[in-house]
Design a protein around this motif. Structure first.
Motif, PDB file in Angstrom:
ATOM      1  N   VAL A  26       0.844  -1.199   0.000  1.00 28.88           N
ATOM      2  CA  VAL A  26       0.000   0.000   0.000  1.00 28.88           C
ATOM      3  C   VAL A  26       0.879   1.249   0.000  1.00 28.88           C
ATOM      4  CG1 VAL A  26      -1.624   1.376   1.365  1.00 28.88           C
ATOM      5  CG2 VAL A  26      -2.000  -1.085   1.075  1.00 28.88           C
ATOM      6  N   HIS A  27       1.942   1.221   0.798  1.00 26.00           N
ATOM      7  CA  HIS A  27       2.858   2.364   0.802  1.00 26.00           C
ATOM      8  C   HIS A  27       3.549   2.532  -0.546  1.00 26.00           C
ATOM      9  CE1 HIS A  27       6.686   4.506   1.593  1.00 26.00           C
ATOM     10  NE2 HIS A  27       5.903   5.264   2.337  1.00 26.00           N
ATOM     11  N   ASP A  28       3.892   1.428  -1.207  1.00 27.70           N
ATOM     12  CA  ASP A  28       4.523   1.510  -2.524  1.00 27.70           C
ATOM     13  C   ASP A  28       3.650   2.282  -3.513  1.00 27.70           C
ATOM     14  OD1 ASP A  28       6.775   0.123  -1.792  1.00 27.70           O
ATOM     15  OD2 ASP A  28       6.081  -1.805  -2.558  1.00 27.70           O
ATOM     16  N   PHE A  29       2.337   2.081  -3.442  1.00 25.84           N
ATOM     17  CA  PHE A  29       1.427   2.715  -4.392  1.00 25.84           C
ATOM     18  C   PHE A  29       0.956   4.092  -3.944  1.00 25.84           C
ATOM     19  CE2 PHE A  29       1.205  -1.494  -6.182  1.00 25.84           C
ATOM     20  CZ  PHE A  29       0.913  -1.282  -7.531  1.00 25.84           C
ATOM     21  N   PHE A  30       0.862   4.325  -2.646  1.00 24.00           N
ATOM     22  CA  PHE A  30       0.272   5.576  -2.169  1.00 24.00           C
ATOM     23  C   PHE A  30       1.270   6.494  -1.466  1.00 24.00           C
ATOM     24  CE2 PHE A  30      -3.495   3.022  -2.795  1.00 24.00           C
ATOM     25  CZ  PHE A  30      -4.431   3.939  -3.266  1.00 24.00           C
ATOM     26  N   GLY A  31       2.477   6.029  -1.226  1.00 29.04           N
ATOM     27  CA  GLY A  31       3.485   6.881  -0.614  1.00 29.04           C
ATOM     28  C   GLY A  31       4.232   7.703  -1.655  1.00 29.04           C
ATOM     29  N   THR A  32       5.363   8.238  -1.237  1.00 30.79           N
ATOM     30  CA  THR A  32       6.207   9.008  -2.157  1.00 30.79           C
ATOM     31  C   THR A  32       6.983   8.034  -3.039  1.00 30.79           C
ATOM     32  OG1 THR A  32       6.435  10.783  -0.522  1.00 30.79           O
ATOM     33  CG2 THR A  32       8.026  10.737  -2.336  1.00 30.79           C
ATOM     34  N   CYS A  82      -6.518   8.394  -8.115  1.00 26.47           N
ATOM     35  CA  CYS A  82      -5.919   9.326  -9.071  1.00 26.47           C
ATOM     36  C   CYS A  82      -6.999  10.033  -9.895  1.00 26.47           C
ATOM     37  CB  CYS A  82      -4.950   8.571  -9.977  1.00 26.47           C
ATOM     38  SG  CYS A  82      -3.872   9.635 -10.957  1.00 26.47           S
ATOM     39  N   TYR A  83      -8.003   9.288 -10.319  1.00 25.28           N
ATOM     40  CA  TYR A  83      -9.076   9.895 -11.110  1.00 25.28           C
ATOM     41  C   TYR A  83      -9.876  10.899 -10.278  1.00 25.28           C
ATOM     42  CZ  TYR A  83     -13.192  10.427 -14.013  1.00 25.28           C
ATOM     43  OH  TYR A  83     -14.215  10.959 -14.766  1.00 25.28           O
ATOM     44  N   LEU A  84     -10.203  10.513  -9.043  1.00 28.91           N
ATOM     45  CA  LEU A  84     -11.005  11.394  -8.192  1.00 28.91           C
ATOM     46  C   LEU A  84     -10.251  12.654  -7.803  1.00 28.91           C
ATOM     47  CD1 LEU A  84     -12.667   8.733  -5.848  1.00 28.91           C
ATOM     48  CD2 LEU A  84     -13.772  10.054  -7.663  1.00 28.91           C
ATOM     49  N   ARG A  85      -8.927  12.542  -7.597  1.00 28.48           N
ATOM     50  CA  ARG A  85      -8.146  13.689  -7.145  1.00 28.48           C
ATOM     51  C   ARG A  85      -7.650  14.558  -8.293  1.00 28.48           C
ATOM     52  NH1 ARG A  85      -3.380  11.922  -3.432  1.00 28.48           N
ATOM     53  NH2 ARG A  85      -3.163  14.205  -3.333  1.00 28.48           N
ATOM     54  N   PHE A  86      -7.292  13.937  -9.417  1.00 30.47           N
ATOM     55  CA  PHE A  86      -6.610  14.691 -10.478  1.00 30.47           C
ATOM     56  C   PHE A  86      -7.334  14.647 -11.815  1.00 30.47           C
ATOM     57  CE2 PHE A  86      -3.440  13.180  -7.427  1.00 30.47           C
ATOM     58  CZ  PHE A  86      -2.826  14.370  -7.073  1.00 30.47           C
ATOM     59  N   GLY A  87      -8.383  13.847 -11.923  1.00 25.89           N
ATOM     60  CA  GLY A  87      -9.170  13.817 -13.147  1.00 25.89           C
ATOM     61  C   GLY A  87      -8.516  13.105 -14.303  1.00 25.89           C
ATOM     62  N   SER A  88      -7.408  12.420 -14.062  1.00 27.70           N
ATOM     63  CA  SER A  88      -6.698  11.716 -15.130  1.00 27.70           C
ATOM     64  C   SER A  88      -6.005  10.500 -14.543  1.00 27.70           C
ATOM     65  CB  SER A  88      -5.665  12.630 -15.789  1.00 27.70           C
ATOM     66  OG  SER A  88      -4.858  11.908 -16.709  1.00 27.70           O
ATOM     67  N   VAL A  89      -5.939   9.418 -15.328  1.00 25.45           N
ATOM     68  CA  VAL A  89      -5.274   8.191 -14.874  1.00 25.45           C
ATOM     69  C   VAL A  89      -4.234   7.725 -15.883  1.00 25.45           C
ATOM     70  CG1 VAL A  89      -7.212   7.432 -13.453  1.00 25.45           C
ATOM     71  CG2 VAL A  89      -7.111   6.764 -15.875  1.00 25.45           C
ATOM     72  N   ALA A 117       2.077  15.260  -9.482  1.00 25.90           N
ATOM     73  CA  ALA A 117       2.638  16.026  -8.375  1.00 25.90           C
ATOM     74  C   ALA A 117       1.625  16.102  -7.227  1.00 25.90           C
ATOM     75  CB  ALA A 117       2.990  17.432  -8.852  1.00 25.90           C
ATOM     76  N   GLY A 118       2.124  15.942  -6.011  1.00 26.35           N
ATOM     77  CA  GLY A 118       1.247  15.983  -4.847  1.00 26.35           C
ATOM     78  C   GLY A 118       0.524  14.680  -4.582  1.00 26.35           C
ATOM     79  N   TRP A 119       1.011  13.596  -5.155  1.00 25.41           N
ATOM     80  CA  TRP A 119       0.329  12.318  -5.056  1.00 25.41           C
ATOM     81  C   TRP A 119       0.398  11.702  -3.660  1.00 25.41           C
ATOM     82  CZ3 TRP A 119      -3.081   9.038  -6.770  1.00 25.41           C
ATOM     83  CH2 TRP A 119      -3.004   7.689  -6.397  1.00 25.41           C
ATOM     84  N   ALA A 120       1.517  11.773  -2.986  1.00 26.76           N
ATOM     85  CA  ALA A 120       1.775  10.973  -1.787  1.00 26.76           C
ATOM     86  C   ALA A 120       0.732  11.223  -0.694  1.00 26.76           C
ATOM     87  CB  ALA A 120       3.164  11.272  -1.245  1.00 26.76           C
ATOM     88  N   ALA A 121       0.214  10.132  -0.130  1.00 29.77           N
ATOM     89  CA  ALA A 121      -0.721  10.203   0.990  1.00 29.77           C
ATOM     90  C   ALA A 121       0.047  10.211   2.306  1.00 29.77           C
ATOM     91  CB  ALA A 121      -1.684   9.018   0.951  1.00 29.77           C
TER      92      ALA A 121
END
Length: 407
Positions: free
Chosen positions: A44-50, A340-347, A365-369
């Motif tokens: 989960v960290h691999d996909f949602f972290g920095t 990604c779609y909900l936050r940035f409108g593109s996947v 940019a700004g992806w990391a949770a």
């Protein structure tokens, strides 16, 4: 790692029966389940972290982030150890010839899963521009090599495992470039590196084989203890676990061998401790393996007498680890696409092969949770997959179709 490899006939001792009269060692399944759940946190960290950041880099990390990554270090060593242990347990129902064929076919299957099924799970494309070879690759080869090793006497298998685990750090100073055109072979065996590196295609081996083959061989030798009486087996687990922990502390304090990166005094006692336990995973150093396998054996001793009720869900997952492993990658990646779609409108970046520095995908940019969000997502993934694992474990208990052993 194959889901039914630990199934065995042992009577009623520390086992859960099925209508067909086949049994499993619950303590082994439980440890496997705990570890696979921890592994999900790392992914989960691999996909949602920095993406591309190193959580154990003391110059840039935080203590919570470091420890989040550090606790997942236990996953791979335990998988390899229990792969060997499960193979030995299978001798209760298989001849050595049958077990050898079993290991060979399951090993080849894991190689296929690594380069086809899991590669797609990580990138959601089939262009093969960037491929990172990870744990199923090494597990597959470990099973294939073990298929031959089981023909040897136990003392030879133990010697093979000890030499590879304790001695491979003597090879740290050797660079792959010293082998010229055979440099990729060195990446396969000892030092992470490129198997293929061209402008069109990159294949990077993250899990070199030598140390992992040794851990699997030692796990096979450990499996013999499950034919002993309870007291003798538990005494062995306690002595081995405590001995490995003590060996780690002593060797790490000496700072002379066992890891390519020595520890050092830091700005506070906490950060000095983090430096002390910051050992190398790629490839797993001797100290890394002592640090992880020692506590794992102690935990195996603790649960050897029975599984607490509150850990029964982990036991269920531990009966179908490969099933959970495959599904959790797809679920995590799908969640990342949705986020990604909900936050940035593109996947778009979710389906393109990234460079190695931003694996597994090119994030906006700004992806990391934040770390709390990552923990919440991890809990959600495990809870979502538990009913499926429970269903599949029940299916495997009720039926003996040949294909069920492949997942």
């Amino acid at each position: 790692m194959a889901a039914d490899v630990a199934t065995m006939r042992i009577g009623d001792r520390e086992a859960s029966g099925s209508p067909s009269g086949r049994f499993r060692i619950e303590s082994v399944d439980l440890l496997r389940g705990i570890i696979i759940v921890l592994m999900a946190l790392d992914h989960v960290h691999d996909f949602f972290g920095t993406l591309g950041a190193n959580p154990t880099d003391l110059a840039t990390t935080t203590a919570p982030l470091f420890l989040t990554r550090w606790i997942t270090h236990f996953c791979a060593p335990v998988f390899f150890l229990l792969t060997g242990t499960g193979a030995r347990l299978a001798l209760q129902r298989l001849s050595k010839n049958e077990l050898s064929r079993f290991l060979l076919t399951r090993g080849l299957w894991l190689l296929f899963l690594e380069v086809v099924v899991m590669r797609f799970a990580l990138q959601f494309n089939l262009d093969y521009r960037v491929t990172i070879i990870t744990v199923l690759w090494a597990l597959g080869w470990s099973m294939i090599v073990l298929a031959g090793l089981i023909r040897l006497p136990d003392w030879a298998i133990v010697a093979f495992g000890v030499i590879l685990v304790a001695g491979h750090n003597l090879l740290d100073g050797i660079q792959g470039s010293a082998f010229g055109s055979l440099a990729p072979l060195w990446s396969v065996l000892h030092a992470p590196g490129f198997l293929i590196n061209t402008p069109r295609h990159v294949v990077f081996v993250a899990y070199p084989l030598i140390p992992w083959l040794g851990v699997t061989a030692l796990g096979y030798a450990l499996g013999r203890a499950y034919r002993w009486n309870d007291g003798r087996r538990r005494a062995l687990l306690l002595r081995l676990g405590a001995g490995l922990v003590a060996g780690f502390v002593l060797l790490r304090l000496l700072n002379v061998y066992g890891d390519p990166f020595p520890w050092s005094v830091q700005k506070s006692p906490l950060w000095t401790l983090l430096s002390f336990i910051d050992t190398s995973k790629y490839p797993p150093s001797l100290l890394f393996l002592l640090m992880t396998l020692g506590p794992a054996l102690l935990l195996l001793r603790v649960v050897d007498g029975g599984v607490p009720r509150w850990l029964r869900p982990a036991l269920t997952i531990g009966k179908v680890p490969l099933f959970f492993y495959v599904l959790h990658f797809y679920l995590i990646h799908l969640l990342a696409v949705a986020a990604c779609y909900l936050r940035f409108g593109s996947v778009d970046g979710m389906f393109r092969s990234p460079d190695l520095g931003h694996f597994p995908f090119t994030a906006p940019a700004g992806w990391a949770a934040s770390l709390p969000v990552i923990y919440l997502l991890w809990a959600g993934v495990v809870l979502a997959l538990y009913p499926l694992c429970r269903w599949y474990a029940g299916l495997k208990r009720r039926r003996r179709d040949w294909w069920l052993s492949y997942l």
